[in-house]
Design a protein around this motif. Structure first.
Motif, PDB file in Angstrom:
ATOM      1  N   ASP A  44      13.425   0.304   3.935  1.00 55.75           N
ATOM      2  CA  ASP A  44      12.596  -0.771   3.426  1.00 55.75           C
ATOM      3  C   ASP A  44      13.440  -2.051   3.361  1.00 55.75           C
ATOM      4  O   ASP A  44      14.597  -2.017   2.942  1.00 55.75           O
ATOM      5  CB  ASP A  44      12.057  -0.415   2.046  1.00 55.75           C
ATOM      6  N   PHE A  45      12.866  -3.166   3.763  1.00 58.13           N
ATOM      7  CA  PHE A  45      13.605  -4.417   3.834  1.00 58.13           C
ATOM      8  C   PHE A  45      14.099  -4.876   2.466  1.00 58.13           C
ATOM      9  O   PHE A  45      15.222  -5.371   2.324  1.00 58.13           O
ATOM     10  CB  PHE A  45      12.720  -5.505   4.452  1.00 58.13           C
ATOM     11  N   TYR A  46      13.291  -4.715   1.434  1.00 59.91           N
ATOM     12  CA  TYR A  46      13.627  -5.247   0.114  1.00 59.91           C
ATOM     13  C   TYR A  46      14.430  -4.268  -0.741  1.00 59.91           C
ATOM     14  O   TYR A  46      15.367  -4.665  -1.417  1.00 59.91           O
ATOM     15  CB  TYR A  46      12.359  -5.670  -0.619  1.00 59.91           C
ATOM     16  N   ARG A  51      12.061   4.746   4.154  1.00 58.89           N
ATOM     17  CA  ARG A  51      10.616   4.534   4.096  1.00 58.89           C
ATOM     18  C   ARG A  51       9.827   5.840   4.151  1.00 58.89           C
ATOM     19  O   ARG A  51       8.603   5.816   4.079  1.00 58.89           O
ATOM     20  CB  ARG A  51      10.191   3.627   5.231  1.00 58.89           C
ATOM     21  N   GLY A  52      10.488   6.982   4.297  1.00 55.20           N
ATOM     22  CA  GLY A  52       9.795   8.266   4.255  1.00 55.20           C
ATOM     23  C   GLY A  52       9.477   8.866   5.598  1.00 55.20           C
ATOM     24  O   GLY A  52       8.782   9.872   5.679  1.00 55.20           O
ATOM     25  N   PHE A  53       9.981   8.270   6.675  1.00 59.14           N
ATOM     26  CA  PHE A  53       9.783   8.852   8.000  1.00 59.14           C
ATOM     27  C   PHE A  53      11.023   8.610   8.841  1.00 59.14           C
ATOM     28  O   PHE A  53      11.907   7.840   8.479  1.00 59.14           O
ATOM     29  CB  PHE A  53       8.523   8.305   8.686  1.00 59.14           C
ATOM     30  N   ALA A  54      11.078   9.313   9.978  1.00 57.58           N
ATOM     31  CA  ALA A  54      12.238   9.205  10.854  1.00 57.58           C
ATOM     32  C   ALA A  54      11.804   9.384  12.303  1.00 57.58           C
ATOM     33  O   ALA A  54      10.727   9.924  12.585  1.00 57.58           O
ATOM     34  CB  ALA A  54      13.282  10.255  10.489  1.00 57.58           C
TER      35      ALA A  54
END
Length: 70
Positions: A44-46, A51-54
């Motif tokens: 996530d950028f912030y 993010r929960g995936f790959a």
């Protein structure tokens, strides 16, 4: 015309991975099905958390298909 000459996609999209997952963990689990070129876990950028995936990339299309159907 050139888009039809591209090699088939050999990336596998994996959802719902834990925040604690590391590329080495995924490489160990999915490496049972063949050699792996790359493991990418987007952040996530912030928050700079996964993010929960790959994405897992295999070098050859037939190894990728083996993972999908086994």
């Amino acid at each position: 015309m050139a888009r039809y000459l591209r090699p088939p996609n050999t990336s596998l999209f994996v959802r719902n991975i834990a925040d604690e997952s590391r590329p080495e963990d995924l490489r160990r689990e999915f490496g049972r099905y063949g050699p792996i070129v790359d493991v990418y876990i987007p952040l996530d950028f912030y928050t700079r958390r996964p993010r929960g995936f790959a994405y897992i990339q295999y070098p050859l299309f037939f190894q990728f298909m083996f993972v999908l159907f086994h």
